[in-house]
Scaffold this motif. Structure first.
Motif: not given
Length: 144
Positions: A33-38
């Motif tokens: 999820x963090x990678x997707x947001x970034x």
């Protein structure tokens, strides 16, 4: 050793392994999820940088203001960049104007100081325009 102790120990080990697996999956999902947001953030920043570069080239934004804004966006961008981008001019413009007050600080300056700062900014624009426009042209075609 009684069998019930062995069964209990195996049950505890299996329960702990299951709990560890659940926790690992949560960490994995949070990382994803963090990678997707970034990635989404970098895509927005790249689009903003491209738009601002095009606006700068079309004269829709002042040269120095556009350069400063592009520099700040580039500082926040962590995505891929194509080789050969020559964009360090934005950092130099930022550094050479960072001492100039903005907003209310600008309004509060005596006219003579504002005139001095304007002369400084005019000199920067006059001498750096070709390099700024070259860098903006590169960025208007995208970062990658």
């Amino acid at each position: 050793m009684p069998i019930w102790i062995i069964v209990l120990a195996l049950s505890v080990v299996i329960a702990l392994a299951g709990y560890a697996f659940v926790l690992w999956r949560r960490v994995w999902a949070a990382d994803k999820q963090r990678e997707q947001r970034e990635t989404e953030r970098n895509e927005r920043l790249a689009a903003d940088i491209r738009f601002l570069s095009q606006s700068l080239l079309e004269g829709q934004v002042p040269l120095i203001e556009g350069s400063i804004r592009i520099k700040v966006l580039l500082d926040n961008y962590s995505g891929p960049r194509r080789n050969g981008l020559q964009i360090d001019i934005f950092e130099r413009i930022y550094d050479s104007t960072s001492h100039i007050p903005t907003h209310q600080g600008w309004k509060d300056l005596p006219r003579s100081e504002r005139d001095q700062y304007r002369a400084h900014m005019d000199e920067i624009e006059r001498t750096q325009r070709p390099e700024i426009e070259r860098a903006a042209q590169q960025l208007s075609q995208g970062l990658s």
